[in-house]
Design a protein around this motif. Structure first.
Motif, short mmCIF file in Angstrom:
data_model
loop_
_atom_site.label_atom_id
_atom_site.label_comp_id
_atom_site.label_asym_id
_atom_site.label_seq_id
_atom_site.Cartn_x
_atom_site.Cartn_y
_atom_site.Cartn_z
N TYR A 143 -10.17 4.35 -2.49
CA TYR A 143 -9.92 3.09 -1.80
C TYR A 143 -11.09 2.72 -0.89
O TYR A 143 -11.54 1.57 -0.85
N GLU A 144 -11.60 3.69 -0.16
CA GLU A 144 -12.70 3.40 0.78
C GLU A 144 -13.98 3.03 0.04
O GLU A 144 -14.75 2.16 0.48
N LYS A 189 0.89 -1.16 0.00
CA LYS A 189 0.00 0.00 0.00
C LYS A 189 0.93 1.21 0.00
O LYS A 189 1.93 1.22 0.71
N SER A 192 -7.14 9.41 -3.53
CA SER A 192 -6.86 7.96 -3.55
C SER A 192 -7.47 7.27 -2.34
O SER A 192 -7.95 6.14 -2.42
N THR A 193 -7.50 7.98 -1.20
CA THR A 193 -8.12 7.41 0.01
C THR A 193 -9.62 7.25 -0.20
O THR A 193 -10.21 6.22 0.13
N LYS A 194 -10.22 8.25 -0.80
CA LYS A 194 -11.68 8.20 -1.09
C LYS A 194 -11.99 7.04 -2.03
O LYS A 194 -12.90 6.25 -1.78
N ARG A 211 1.48 5.71 -0.38
CA ARG A 211 0.82 7.00 -0.21
C ARG A 211 1.31 7.94 -1.30
O ARG A 211 2.36 7.72 -1.92
N ASN A 229 -3.84 3.16 -4.70
CA ASN A 229 -2.78 3.26 -3.67
C ASN A 229 -2.17 1.91 -3.31
O ASN A 229 -1.73 1.70 -2.17
N GLN A 280 -3.51 12.27 -2.44
CA GLN A 280 -3.65 11.34 -1.30
C GLN A 280 -5.10 11.29 -0.86
O GLN A 280 -5.66 10.23 -0.60
N GLU A 281 -5.73 12.46 -0.82
CA GLU A 281 -7.14 12.53 -0.40
C GLU A 281 -8.03 11.79 -1.40
O GLU A 281 -8.87 10.98 -1.01
N ASP A 308 -3.85 2.81 12.25
CA ASP A 308 -3.10 4.06 12.41
C ASP A 308 -1.79 3.80 13.18
O ASP A 308 -1.80 3.15 14.22
N LYS A 334 -9.48 1.58 9.83
CA LYS A 334 -8.54 2.69 9.56
C LYS A 334 -7.92 3.17 10.87
O LYS A 334 -6.71 3.36 10.99
#
Ligand SMILES: C[S@@+](CC[C@H](N)C(=O)[O-])C[C@H]1O[C@@H](n2cnc3c(N)ncnc32)[C@H](O)[C@@H]1O
Ligand SMILES: O=C(O)C(=O)C[C@]1(C(=O)O)C=C[C@@H](O)C=C1
Length: 252
Positions: free
Chosen positions: A188-189, A172, A184-186, A174, A241, A181-182, A210, A206
């Motif tokens: 992915y989720e 994975k 790709s996170t969206k 970043r 990602n 990044q924002e 952490d 998540k």
């Protein structure tokens, strides 16, 4: 043309983060090992494609009588897949510091092809010697190691590889750019939601991950592989990602 066998994935459904009690911080304990094959298939985009694809690479680089290491072998899915595809006899080493995962890998390898030898090592990979390797795989594992250990491990892998050998790394990753990044996170989720995870499960996992899963950027991986001694490395697969790289140990 070789028939590609389906991956051996057999676990209960991952609902760990739907219940009140869940592994926090995230740990590869017995609970996780019990649902891992489902978890990994639904949490890592293209997981099955990556594993069969690394088999294509291994076919081109493995040598009869050499060692093949799967670092962070979990339930043995990659090992059994390679064992089914590689005809010339080799010795497989599966390394994992979770005894629950190693127990699952032992079960899976009970039905492994008999021309190969198999050694499962339940230990921290930093304590494990690597030698006479034609292929080393480290998929979705470096990201769980302390950053301060990662270069030393890659150097140890490099030293343990035969000239002409390869390291197949999947991680994975970043993005350096905060906006990317924002996004790709969206993405992915949303991928996870399409795999049937609820928003609650996604948020809880998540939180549990952490400071446990610490992703590098693609460039950081390439820099470390270069510093470890690899004469050439390239990204060979990427979706959002998650990516895979192959690093080559030259003959000089
Ligand atoms: C996401 S899983 C790897 C998935 C597996 N490579 C696959 O493709 O199915 C990460 C694995 O690395 C193991 N692991 C984490 N840190 C480790 C360490 N320092 N030494 C050995 N194994 C480790 C965990 O127990 C876990 O099984
Ligand atoms: O980042 C996440 O949310 C994940 O679930 C990723 C990830 C991984 O990349 O190893 C984390 C833990 C599990 O091993 C399966 C997938």
């Amino acid at each position: 043309m070789q028939e590609i066998p389906r991956l051996v994935l057999n676990s209960k459904k991952d609902e760990l983060f739907a219940s009140k009690q869940y592994p926090k911080p995230f740990a590869f304990n017995a609970e996780v090992a019990g649902v891992f094959d489902d978890m990994v298939k639904r949490s890592i985009p293209l997981y099955c494609d990556v594993t069969t694809y690394l088999g294509d690479w291994a076919l081109d680089y493995y040598k009869a009588g050499s060692h093949i290491y799967d670092i962070g072998c979990s339930t043995g899915t990659t090992m059994i897949h390679l064992a089914q595809r590689l005809e010339k006899p080799v010795t497989f080493f599966g390394v994992d510091n979770s005894s629950a995962m190693i127990a699952k890998a032992e079960e899976k390898l009970d039905h492994a092809p008999e021309q190969h030898r198999y050694q499962l090592i339940c230990d921290d990979v930093m304590n494990v010697a690597i030698s006479n390797a034609s292929v080393v795989i480290i998929n979705y594992t470096l990201q769980f190691l302390p950053i301060t250990q990662r270069l030393a491990l890659l150097q140890k892998i490099y030293d343990g590889l035969c000239p002409g050998g390869i390291l197949f790394v999947s991680e994975k990753v970043r993005f350096d750019n905060p906006q990317f990044q924002e996004t790709s996170t969206k993405i992915y989720e949303e991928f996870k939601e399409r795999q049937g995870y609820s928003r609650t499960e996604i948020e809880k996992k998540k939180e549990a991950l952490d400071n446990v899963l610490i992703p590098f950027t693609e460039q950081e991986h390439k820099d470390f592989l270069g510093q470890a001694g690899f004469s050439h490395c390239d990204s060979v697969m990427k979706w959002n990602n998650f990516m895979s790289l192959v690093a080559f140990k030259g003959y000089s």
